[in-house]
Design an enzyme around this catalytic site. Structure first.
Site, PDB file in Angstrom:
ATOM      1  N   CYS A  75       6.204   6.155   3.837  1.00 53.48           N
ATOM      2  CA  CYS A  75       7.160   7.255   3.678  1.00 53.48           C
ATOM      3  C   CYS A  75       7.877   7.564   4.997  1.00 53.48           C
ATOM      4  CB  CYS A  75       6.474   8.466   3.051  1.00 53.48           C
ATOM      5  SG  CYS A  75       7.651   9.552   2.254  1.00 53.48           S
ATOM      6  N   HIS A 166       3.128   6.798  -1.070  1.00 50.13           N
ATOM      7  CA  HIS A 166       1.903   7.155  -0.327  1.00 50.13           C
ATOM      8  C   HIS A 166       0.646   6.527  -0.928  1.00 50.13           C
ATOM      9  CE1 HIS A 166       3.450  10.495   2.244  1.00 50.13           C
ATOM     10  NE2 HIS A 166       4.372  10.564   1.307  1.00 50.13           N
ATOM     11  N   GLU A 168      -2.085   6.124   0.442  1.00 54.55           N
ATOM     12  CA  GLU A 168      -3.280   6.816   0.963  1.00 54.55           C
ATOM     13  C   GLU A 168      -3.627   8.053   0.143  1.00 54.55           C
ATOM     14  OE1 GLU A 168      -0.305   7.080   2.055  1.00 54.55           O
ATOM     15  OE2 GLU A 168       0.089   9.071   2.857  1.00 54.55           O
TER      16      GLU A 168
END
Ligand code: GLN
Length: 192
Positions: A75, A166, A168
């Site tokens: 991002c 994202h 994560e």
């Protein structure tokens, strides 16, 4: 193997947690000195203007432009990796020959989740998009690994991997694994 996570601003803790799930040691990176002994660096999501400014201030832009540190930007991290940022002169690494459009999905779809098919992964990933950029131009050396509605959202060039979303924030570790295998340890595709 020890992997650094740029910890100046943004969602760095989630990357550290993902690396831990993979059994990989990590280190929060804030200064050039913190880069010693790390074999790759993750640039997290957050606010790319702030991240770029602080990186510049701490000498990290200069240090990372040199050398061969493998980099994975998610991002805002993707924005920092791009050579061109539409309508902005904010500080950046500019290591990937591509242009990005920040906050591409605008207000109405600021955040959304969707299935993303990724080259080389038998099953798609869940893409979490939060005020996400897209890649609007790619140079010849940029490998496109995923698109969403025709727009490039995952790509690679040289030592850099960049995702508009994202990974994560999900419990799927496959893109981090891809970064470690292909960019940090440089395992050829056929041996993965
Ligand atoms: N819109 C942010 C920027 O331009 C990126 C958002 C994010 O990292 N989730 O920097």
């Amino acid at each position: 193997m020890r992997v650094g996570v740029l910890a100046l601003q943004g969602a760095f803790r989630e990357h550290i947690a993902t690396l831990a799930r993979l059994g990989v040691e990590s280190r929060e990176v804030r200064t050039v000195k913190d880069l010693e002994g790390v074999e790759g660096l993750i640039l997290p999501g957050g606010e790319s203007t702030t991240i770029g400014m602080l990186m510049d201030e701490y000498g990290l832009i200069e240090a990372l432009r040199q050398g061969e540190m493998p980099l994975f930007g998610t991002c805002a991290g993707m924005i920092v990796l791009a050579k061109d940022i539409q309508g902005s002169t904010q500080p950046r690494l500019g290591l990937m020959d591509m242009a990005v459009d920040r906050n591409h999905y605008g207000r109405q779809r600021e955040s959304f989740e969707t299935e993303i098919a990724v080259t080389g992964l038998p099953q798609g990933v869940r893409g979490v998009f939060i005020r996400a950029p897209v890649v609007t131009r790619t140079g010849r050396g940029v490998e496109i690994l995923a698109r969403h509605q025709g727009e490039v959202v995952l790509c690679a060039e040289g030592r850099c991997l960049a995702a508009a979303f994202h990974p994560e924030l999900t419990d799927d570790t496959r893109l981090h694994r891809m970064f470690l295998d292909r960019f940090v340890e440089k395992v050829p595709a056929r041996r993965r």
